[in-house]
Design an enzyme around this catalytic site. Structure first.
Site, PDB file in Angstrom:
ATOM      1  N   ASN A   8       0.862  -1.181   0.000  1.00  0.00           N
ATOM      2  CA  ASN A   8       0.000   0.000   0.000  1.00  0.00           C
ATOM      3  C   ASN A   8       0.900   1.233   0.000  1.00  0.00           C
ATOM      4  O   ASN A   8       1.493   1.577   1.021  1.00  0.00           O
ATOM      5  CB  ASN A   8      -0.896  -0.025   1.245  1.00  0.00           C
ATOM      6  CG  ASN A   8      -1.733   1.229   1.378  1.00  0.00           C
ATOM      7  OD1 ASN A   8      -1.814   2.030   0.440  1.00  0.00           O
ATOM      8  ND2 ASN A   8      -2.358   1.394   2.545  1.00  0.00           N
ATOM      9  N   LYS A  10       0.026   4.329  -0.428  1.00  0.00           N
ATOM     10  CA  LYS A  10      -0.622   5.553   0.075  1.00  0.00           C
ATOM     11  C   LYS A  10      -0.350   6.717  -0.878  1.00  0.00           C
ATOM     12  O   LYS A  10      -0.298   6.517  -2.093  1.00  0.00           O
ATOM     13  CB  LYS A  10      -0.168   5.824   1.512  1.00  0.00           C
ATOM     14  CG  LYS A  10      -0.317   4.565   2.375  1.00  0.00           C
ATOM     15  CD  LYS A  10      -0.138   4.777   3.837  1.00  0.00           C
ATOM     16  CE  LYS A  10      -0.307   3.425   4.540  1.00  0.00           C
ATOM     17  NZ  LYS A  10      -0.359   3.497   5.968  1.00  0.00           N
ATOM     18  N   HIS A  93      -9.759   0.892   4.002  1.00  0.00           N
ATOM     19  CA  HIS A  93      -8.536   1.071   4.795  1.00  0.00           C
ATOM     20  C   HIS A  93      -8.834   1.999   5.966  1.00  0.00           C
ATOM     21  O   HIS A  93      -9.658   2.915   5.832  1.00  0.00           O
ATOM     22  CB  HIS A  93      -7.425   1.652   3.902  1.00  0.00           C
ATOM     23  CG  HIS A  93      -6.101   1.707   4.597  1.00  0.00           C
ATOM     24  ND1 HIS A  93      -5.768   2.721   5.454  1.00  0.00           N
ATOM     25  CD2 HIS A  93      -5.039   0.855   4.586  1.00  0.00           C
ATOM     26  CE1 HIS A  93      -4.548   2.491   5.939  1.00  0.00           C
ATOM     27  NE2 HIS A  93      -4.087   1.372   5.420  1.00  0.00           N
ATOM     28  N   GLU A  95      -7.389   4.481   7.132  1.00  0.00           N
ATOM     29  CA  GLU A  95      -7.249   5.916   6.820  1.00  0.00           C
ATOM     30  C   GLU A  95      -8.482   6.427   6.065  1.00  0.00           C
ATOM     31  O   GLU A  95      -8.901   7.569   6.250  1.00  0.00           O
ATOM     32  CB  GLU A  95      -5.946   6.151   6.028  1.00  0.00           C
ATOM     33  CG  GLU A  95      -4.732   6.034   6.946  1.00  0.00           C
ATOM     34  CD  GLU A  95      -3.456   5.551   6.275  1.00  0.00           C
ATOM     35  OE1 GLU A  95      -3.332   5.655   5.043  1.00  0.00           O
ATOM     36  OE2 GLU A  95      -2.571   5.043   7.006  1.00  0.00           O
ATOM     37  N   GLU A 163      -5.838  -5.201   9.897  1.00  0.00           N
ATOM     38  CA  GLU A 163      -4.827  -4.201  10.242  1.00  0.00           C
ATOM     39  C   GLU A 163      -5.242  -3.478  11.518  1.00  0.00           C
ATOM     40  O   GLU A 163      -6.095  -2.574  11.467  1.00  0.00           O
ATOM     41  CB  GLU A 163      -4.686  -3.170   9.120  1.00  0.00           C
ATOM     42  CG  GLU A 163      -4.241  -3.755   7.804  1.00  0.00           C
ATOM     43  CD  GLU A 163      -3.656  -2.692   6.889  1.00  0.00           C
ATOM     44  OE1 GLU A 163      -2.471  -2.810   6.557  1.00  0.00           O
ATOM     45  OE2 GLU A 163      -4.368  -1.733   6.541  1.00  0.00           O
ATOM     46  N   GLY A 169       1.714   2.237  10.634  1.00  0.00           N
ATOM     47  CA  GLY A 169       2.641   3.368  10.538  1.00  0.00           C
ATOM     48  C   GLY A 169       3.235   3.803  11.864  1.00  0.00           C
ATOM     49  O   GLY A 169       3.829   4.876  11.970  1.00  0.00           O
ATOM     50  N   SER A 204       2.894  -2.168  10.385  1.00  0.00           N
ATOM     51  CA  SER A 204       4.318  -2.171  10.729  1.00  0.00           C
ATOM     52  C   SER A 204       5.022  -3.492  10.408  1.00  0.00           C
ATOM     53  O   SER A 204       5.927  -3.910  11.141  1.00  0.00           O
ATOM     54  CB  SER A 204       4.520  -1.782  12.194  1.00  0.00           C
ATOM     55  OG  SER A 204       4.061  -0.450  12.413  1.00  0.00           O
TER      56      SER A 204
END
Ligand code: PGA
Length: 240
Positions: A8, A10, A93, A95, A163, A169, A204
Site C-alpha cells: 500500500n 498511500k 482502509h 485511513e 490491520e 505506521g 508495521s
C-alpha cells in the site's frame, strides 16, 4: 490458501518514481513466494500497469467510488482501474474510515460493485487501541465483516486484510500471539458468514518480523505500507 504480499503506497511515488521502482523490482519479482499486489496512488496507476505488463505483478487501486461513472467530482472509478489492467481494489482502509468518514454501509456497496466488475476487493478491517484495551476487538471485527460483506458474493474472489489501527505506521507491530488469536477469530467469523478468503496481516510489517508473523495460523500474507516503498525491503518480506 495462496500467499499474497500486498504493497500500500498511500500518497507516495509520482508516475516517474513508480516506473523506476518497477523497472528494478521486476528483476527480483520471480523470487516472491506468493502473489504480488501493488496499490499505487490513483494518478500513478497507469504508469504502474504499463511498467509491469508481462510480469507476475498485480496492480490495484487504493479506493474507488461505489459507482462506475456519473457526477461524483474527485472520485475514482473501478471500471477505469479494470481498463488499465488492474485487478484489485483496496476497500475500507482505516485511513479511509478515519480521515474520509467511510462507513460500513458505503464499504459494503463498494465490495459488491468491485466483485461484480470481476475485480477482487481487499477489504480492510481493524480495531483502534481504545477498542482493544476495552476488550472489544472481536465485536468490532465481527461488525466490520458482517456489515462490510452484507452485499458480497460468496462465490467470487475476496481478500481480507486485518490491520490493527494502532499498528499502522507506528512501528508497533502486533505480537505473534495477538496475530494468531485475532486471525483465528477472523477466520471463524468469515466461516460463520459463509466466506472463504485469504486473511492478510498489516501494521508495521518489516523484513525482521515477517517470518514470525507468517508462521501464525490463518495468516496468508501481508499488507505492507512503509516497508513496501523500497525494492530491497519489500522483496525480503515477499520471500518469507
Ligand atoms: P505500515 O502500513 O506497514 O506502514 O504500518 C500498513 C497499511 O497502512 O496498510
Amino acid at each position: 490458501m495462496k500467499k499474497i504480499f500486498a504493497a500500500n503506497w498511500k500518497l507516495h511515488k509520482t508516475p516517474a518514481e513508480t516506473r523506476a521502482f518497477f523497472k528494478s523490482f521486476k528483476e527480483v519479482s520471480a523470487k516472491a513466494t506468493g502473489e504480488l499486489v501493488f496499490f499505487p496512488s490513483a494518478i500513478s496507476l497507469e504508469a504502474a500497469c504499463d511498467t509491469v505488463k508481462g510480469s507476475n505483478i498485480h496492480i490495484g487501486a487504493q479506493n474507488c467510488y461505489a459507482q462506475n461513472q456519473g457526477a461524483f467530482t474527485g472520485e475514482n472509478s473501478a471500471q477505469v482501474v479494470k481498463e488499465l489492467g488492474g485487478d484489485y481494489i483496496l476497500i475500507g482502509h482505516s485511513e479511509r474510515r478515519q480521515l474520509f468518514g467511510e462507513t460500513d454501509g458505503l464499504i459494503a456497496e463498494k465490495v459488491a460493485m468491485v466483485q461484480n466488475l470481476g475485480l477482487t476487493p481487499m477489504l480492510c478491517i481493524g480495531e483502534t487501541l481504545q477498542e482493544r484495551e476495552a476488550a472489544h476487538t472481536f465485536r468490532v471485527l465481527e461488525t466490520q465483516l458482517l456489515l462490510g460483506l452484507a452485499k458480497a458474493d460468496k462465490s467470487k474472489p475476496l481478500v481480507i486484510a486485518y490491520e490493527p489501527v494502532w499498528a499502522i505506521g507506528t512501528g508497533k507491530v502486533a505480537t505473534p500471539e495477538q496475530v494468531a488469536e485475532t486471525h483465528t477469530d477472523v477466520h471463524g467469523i468469515l466461516t460463520k458468514l459463509g466466506f472463504t478468503a485469504p486473511i492478510l496481516y498489516g501494521g508495521s510489517v518489516k523484513a525482521d518480523n515477517a517470518p514470525t508473523l507468517i508462521a501464525q495460523p490463518h495468516v496468508s500474507g501481508f499488507l505492507v505500507g512503509g516497508a513496501s516503498l523500497e525494492v530491497d525491503s519489500f522483496i525480503k518480506i515477499a520471500t518469507v
